[in-house]
Motif scaffolding. Structure first.
Motif, PDB file in Angstrom:
ATOM      1  N   GLN A  52      10.846   0.980  -0.021  1.00  0.00           N
ATOM      2  CA  GLN A  52       9.772   1.443  -1.172  1.00  0.00           C
ATOM      3  C   GLN A  52       9.426   0.494  -1.982  1.00  0.00           C
ATOM      4  O   GLN A  52       8.261   0.404  -2.462  1.00  0.00           O
ATOM      5  CB  GLN A  52      10.560   2.580  -1.675  1.00  0.00           C
ATOM      6  N   ASP A  53      10.512  -0.444  -2.259  1.00  0.00           N
ATOM      7  CA  ASP A  53      10.208  -1.720  -3.248  1.00  0.00           C
ATOM      8  C   ASP A  53       8.911  -2.466  -2.807  1.00  0.00           C
ATOM      9  O   ASP A  53       8.077  -2.900  -3.621  1.00  0.00           O
ATOM     10  CB  ASP A  53      11.578  -2.639  -3.561  1.00  0.00           C
ATOM     11  N   GLU A  56       5.735  -0.352  -2.984  1.00  0.00           N
ATOM     12  CA  GLU A  56       5.311  -0.317  -4.468  1.00  0.00           C
ATOM     13  C   GLU A  56       4.642  -1.450  -4.857  1.00  0.00           C
ATOM     14  O   GLU A  56       3.629  -1.734  -5.856  1.00  0.00           O
ATOM     15  CB  GLU A  56       6.570   0.038  -5.431  1.00  0.00           C
ATOM     16  N   TYR A  59       0.956  -1.557  -3.126  1.00  0.00           N
ATOM     17  CA  TYR A  59       0.031  -0.604  -3.551  1.00  0.00           C
ATOM     18  C   TYR A  59      -0.444  -1.164  -4.872  1.00  0.00           C
ATOM     19  O   TYR A  59       0.092  -1.909  -5.812  1.00  0.00           O
ATOM     20  CB  TYR A  59       0.792   0.634  -3.917  1.00  0.00           C
ATOM     21  N   GLU A  60      -1.766  -1.050  -4.885  1.00  0.00           N
ATOM     22  CA  GLU A  60      -2.900  -1.237  -6.002  1.00  0.00           C
ATOM     23  C   GLU A  60      -3.658  -0.104  -6.678  1.00  0.00           C
ATOM     24  O   GLU A  60      -3.975   0.586  -5.675  1.00  0.00           O
ATOM     25  CB  GLU A  60      -3.668  -2.523  -5.822  1.00  0.00           C
ATOM     26  N   ASP A  61      -3.846   0.138  -7.792  1.00  0.00           N
ATOM     27  CA  ASP A  61      -4.547   1.248  -8.436  1.00  0.00           C
ATOM     28  C   ASP A  61      -6.020   0.872  -7.774  1.00  0.00           C
ATOM     29  O   ASP A  61      -6.529  -0.193  -7.588  1.00  0.00           O
ATOM     30  CB  ASP A  61      -4.596   1.057  -9.887  1.00  0.00           C
ATOM     31  N   GLU A  81      11.219   6.615   2.861  1.00  0.00           N
ATOM     32  CA  GLU A  81      10.706   6.313   1.420  1.00  0.00           C
ATOM     33  C   GLU A  81       9.386   5.675   1.108  1.00  0.00           C
ATOM     34  O   GLU A  81       8.802   6.111   0.402  1.00  0.00           O
ATOM     35  CB  GLU A  81      11.825   5.671   0.690  1.00  0.00           C
ATOM     36  N   ALA A  82       9.186   4.622   1.883  1.00  0.00           N
ATOM     37  CA  ALA A  82       7.848   3.736   1.744  1.00  0.00           C
ATOM     38  C   ALA A  82       6.855   4.612   2.242  1.00  0.00           C
ATOM     39  O   ALA A  82       5.932   4.681   1.694  1.00  0.00           O
ATOM     40  CB  ALA A  82       8.195   2.510   2.527  1.00  0.00           C
ATOM     41  N   TYR A  85       6.167   7.210  -0.249  1.00  0.00           N
ATOM     42  CA  TYR A  85       5.411   6.852  -1.473  1.00  0.00           C
ATOM     43  C   TYR A  85       4.054   6.559  -1.396  1.00  0.00           C
ATOM     44  O   TYR A  85       2.898   6.794  -2.192  1.00  0.00           O
ATOM     45  CB  TYR A  85       5.999   5.731  -2.155  1.00  0.00           C
ATOM     46  N   LEU A  86       3.714   5.756  -0.079  1.00  0.00           N
ATOM     47  CA  LEU A  86       2.362   5.405   0.182  1.00  0.00           C
ATOM     48  C   LEU A  86       1.333   6.354   0.470  1.00  0.00           C
ATOM     49  O   LEU A  86       0.222   6.435   0.005  1.00  0.00           O
ATOM     50  CB  LEU A  86       2.215   4.418   1.060  1.00  0.00           C
ATOM     51  N   LYS A  89      -0.137   8.224  -2.410  1.00  0.00           N
ATOM     52  CA  LYS A  89      -1.142   7.298  -3.094  1.00  0.00           C
ATOM     53  C   LYS A  89      -2.396   7.134  -2.570  1.00  0.00           C
ATOM     54  O   LYS A  89      -3.415   7.183  -3.060  1.00  0.00           O
ATOM     55  CB  LYS A  89      -0.384   5.862  -3.432  1.00  0.00           C
TER      56      LYS A  89
END
Length: 119
Positions: A52-53, A56, A59-61, A81-82, A85-86, A89
């Protein structure tokens, strides 16, 4: 501007004529950097599981899609977790690196590419 990926062989990826002999991350702005494998390796003891680190960091806005080249034989996997998370988003598309190159090159979305170049 999104760079075009020319090809891959075991241990190498060629982008716009430049050969890279390491995993790469292609950002939304088209810049290319060496993958930050340590973000995953410190947690799992291997860079074949994406943490996940690291997710994160990738990932970019503004991104609509992240294409993940999982290696020539598909050895790179996303941790639960990764992946969660992705997927919360944007669209996430992991596949072996040769197929991922095609998906990345053909994507008309705002896309980030992470490419594992060995197994």
């Amino acid at each position: 501007m999104k760079p075009q990926i020319d090809s891959t062989t075991f241990g190498c990826i060629t982008i716009e004529g430049q050969h890279y002999h390491h995993d790469v991350l292609i950002h939304l702005d088209g810049s290319i950097e060496k993958r930050k494998k340590k973000l995953s390796k410190v947690i799992f003891g291997t860079s074949h599981i994406l943490s996940q680190d690291e997710a994160e960091f990738i990932y970019e806005d503004g991104v609509d899609k992240i294409v993940i080249g999982t290696g020539q034989y598909g050895e790179l996997v996303l941790s639960d977790e990764a992946k969660s998370y992705l997927e919360s988003k944007c669209e996430v598309e992991p596949m072996n690196t040769k197929k991922a190159i095609v998906a990345y090159n053909l994507s008309e979305k705002q896309v980030i590419g992470l490419f594992h170049v060995t197994c």
